[in-house]
Design a protein around this motif. Structure first.
Motif, PDB file in Angstrom:
ATOM      1  N   LYS A  50      -8.630  -3.988  10.709  1.00  0.00           N
ATOM      2  CA  LYS A  50      -8.338  -2.598  10.940  1.00  0.00           C
ATOM      3  C   LYS A  50      -7.260  -1.815  10.163  1.00  0.00           C
ATOM      4  O   LYS A  50      -7.176  -0.781  10.426  1.00  0.00           O
ATOM      5  N   ILE A  51      -6.662  -2.493   9.227  1.00  0.00           N
ATOM      6  CA  ILE A  51      -5.561  -1.846   8.432  1.00  0.00           C
ATOM      7  C   ILE A  51      -6.275  -0.842   7.664  1.00  0.00           C
ATOM      8  O   ILE A  51      -7.253  -1.262   6.682  1.00  0.00           O
ATOM      9  N   SER A  52      -5.896   0.511   7.259  1.00  0.00           N
ATOM     10  CA  SER A  52      -6.696   1.375   6.057  1.00  0.00           C
ATOM     11  C   SER A  52      -6.077   0.855   4.645  1.00  0.00           C
ATOM     12  O   SER A  52      -5.117   0.412   4.305  1.00  0.00           O
ATOM     13  N   ASN A  53      -6.977   0.802   3.896  1.00  0.00           N
ATOM     14  CA  ASN A  53      -7.043   0.205   2.591  1.00  0.00           C
ATOM     15  C   ASN A  53      -6.719  -0.927   2.388  1.00  0.00           C
ATOM     16  O   ASN A  53      -6.065  -1.356   1.271  1.00  0.00           O
ATOM     17  N   LEU A  54      -7.066  -2.014   3.231  1.00  0.00           N
ATOM     18  CA  LEU A  54      -6.843  -3.390   3.085  1.00  0.00           C
ATOM     19  C   LEU A  54      -7.917  -4.035   1.768  1.00  0.00           C
ATOM     20  O   LEU A  54      -8.869  -3.568   1.963  1.00  0.00           O
ATOM     21  N   ALA A  55      -7.204  -4.603   1.011  1.00  0.00           N
ATOM     22  CA  ALA A  55      -7.743  -5.153  -0.351  1.00  0.00           C
ATOM     23  C   ALA A  55      -8.620  -6.579  -0.162  1.00  0.00           C
ATOM     24  O   ALA A  55      -9.549  -6.637  -0.435  1.00  0.00           O
ATOM     25  N   GLN A  56      -7.525  -7.355   0.360  1.00  0.00           N
ATOM     26  CA  GLN A  56      -7.995  -8.561   0.474  1.00  0.00           C
ATOM     27  C   GLN A  56      -6.798  -9.249   1.528  1.00  0.00           C
ATOM     28  O   GLN A  56      -5.927  -8.798   1.888  1.00  0.00           O
ATOM     29  N   ILE A  57      -7.497 -10.531   1.965  1.00  0.00           N
ATOM     30  CA  ILE A  57      -6.593 -11.316   2.966  1.00  0.00           C
ATOM     31  C   ILE A  57      -6.523 -12.682   2.287  1.00  0.00           C
ATOM     32  O   ILE A  57      -7.576 -13.173   1.812  1.00  0.00           O
TER      33      ILE A  57
END
Length: 406
Positions: A50-57
């Motif tokens: 849900k974080i905006s602009n999350l690129a990867q985990i």
């Protein structure tokens, strides 16, 4: 600012860490044990999404890669976001692990890095922490919560400025009371965190071995986030706090995982009501009370009565007249007619016989407050298993109470 990328790192630990989770963690890594019908790690991962602009985990731990391969590929496809497992060659501490994989973590040049612990249960207000951090400035912002003075001593206690929210003082598990504000194990940092960790490494290298052995009980390449980073940076306008007004628990034992399962189920009411089952005992549907998750593949007899706080995983078969209250039923379990399961976790492929009872007091903090059956345990007909832990592949044909069956 809207184009700044963000990455998330979730610490998953390793097989030496989940020993308190036995017998459930014998064949399944602790982070993959289901709570509220989803693997433990799924809850922080879906919050990261849900974080905006999350690129990867990134998941960092020292389990074998094959243990996470299937989950990582399926969750990446489901969330349409790259999830990667990074295996440590040995434990480095959470700050040390972050630094060890710094090139991988920073390859997309993110402006911020979230750091979460997999064994934390909360609503993960990650966007709120990030927005607050952008207002505060500094290297990082940590999620904190107020708890009772008795409970505080088991965690990192801290003092924060009531107006600016700056972290002024931090002590890990102090012997005397410091504060009722504790560290929740959820952080956001700028890339300056890597310089701070590098500073700790050079300090360790520069210090004579006598001093090092006197003040550090850990190896030189092991950097702890709390003692080595948070404590020294407190009071230097570098770290800030964001107070969690919602639920928070640390998932240290199977008993706590049952409590956390119920917390997540009640959260589904607001966030994912479609995941909760319903039924009033009519139209060939069983009676459902309170918050209950039932996997679509489950076969439930319409005379069963389920809830509150029950989660039932894939391919479970529930017979006529069965009563389930406050329990987790894992994959491929069979519960035969008129059996009762209360305050318990039933391991994969187990079988509960007709008219049997599996139950406990429900005290999450007591060692035997929750009954736990390991994988492939058979409870025969008319047997009571009360307040006990049963290791995998056992058959019980006599009743047991407050016992650990090896």
């Amino acid at each position: 600012m809207s184009e700044e990328k963000v990455v998330a790192v979730i610490m998953v630990g390793g097989p030496t860490k989940g020993t308190r989770f036995r017998p459930l963690s014998f064949n399944t890594p602790k982070p993959l044990i289901p709570l509220a019908g989803q693997p433990m790690i799924h809850h922080p991962i879906s919050a990261c999404k849900k974080i905006s602009n999350l690129a990867q985990i990134f998941l960092i731990g020292f389990y074998e890669e094959r243990e996470f391969a299937l989950y990582v590929s399926s969750i990446s496809n489901e969330l349409k976001i790259p999830v990667r497992y990074l295996k440590e060659d040995k434990p480095h501490g959470s700050a040390g692990a972050l630094y060890y994989f710094r090139d991988r973590i920073m390859e997309e040049k993110p402006s911020h890095v979230f750091l979460l612990n997999c064994d934390v249960c909360c609503s993960f207000p990650l966007q709120g922490i990030l927005d607050a951090h952008r207002r505060y400035g500094g290297i990082g912002t940590m999620l904190v919560i107020k708890v009772s003075a008795e409970a505080a001593s088991q965690f990192g206690e801290l003092i924060a400025d009531p107006d600016t929210k700056e972290l002024l003082h931090y002590t890990e598990k102090p012997e005397t009371f410091v504060s009722d504000l504790i560290n929740c194990g959820v952080y956001v940092f700028t890339s300056d965190i890597f310089k701070a960790i590098e500073g700790v490494y050079s300090q360790i290298r520069d210090t004579s071995s006598n001093y090092q052995s006197a003040t550090r009980s850990v190896p030189a390449d092991f950097v702890r986030l709390d003692q080595d980073i948070l404590s020294p940076l407190a009071g230097k306008k570098q770290l800030y706090t964001y107070e969690n007004k919602d639920f928070w628990e640390q998932i240290k034992t199977p008993g706590k995982s049952l409590k956390c399962s119920s917390l997540y189920l009640s959260q589904f009411r607001q966030t994912s009501p479609h995941l909760l089952a319903s039924g009033d005992g009519t139209n060939r549907k069983p009676m459902i009370l309170g918050d209950v998750y039932i996997h679509p593949s489950v076969k439930l007899h319409p005379t069963a009565k389920i809830g509150p706080n029950v989660s039932i995983s894939a391919n479970v078969r529930v017979g006529p007249g069965v009563r389930l209250i406050n329990c987790i039923i894992l994959d491929d379990v069979e519960i035969k007619e008129n059996a009762v399961v209360i305050n318990s976790i039933i391991g994969w492929k187990s079988s509960i016989g007709r008219w049997s009872r599996v139950q406990a007091s429900g005290d999450y903090s007591e060692r035997l407050g929750i009954t736990i059956l390991g994988e492939a345990v058979t409870v025969e007909d008319e047997v009571a298993v009360i307040g006990s832990i049963v290791l995998q592949n056992k058959t019980l044909n006599v009743s047991v109470q407050e016992d650990i069956i090896l």
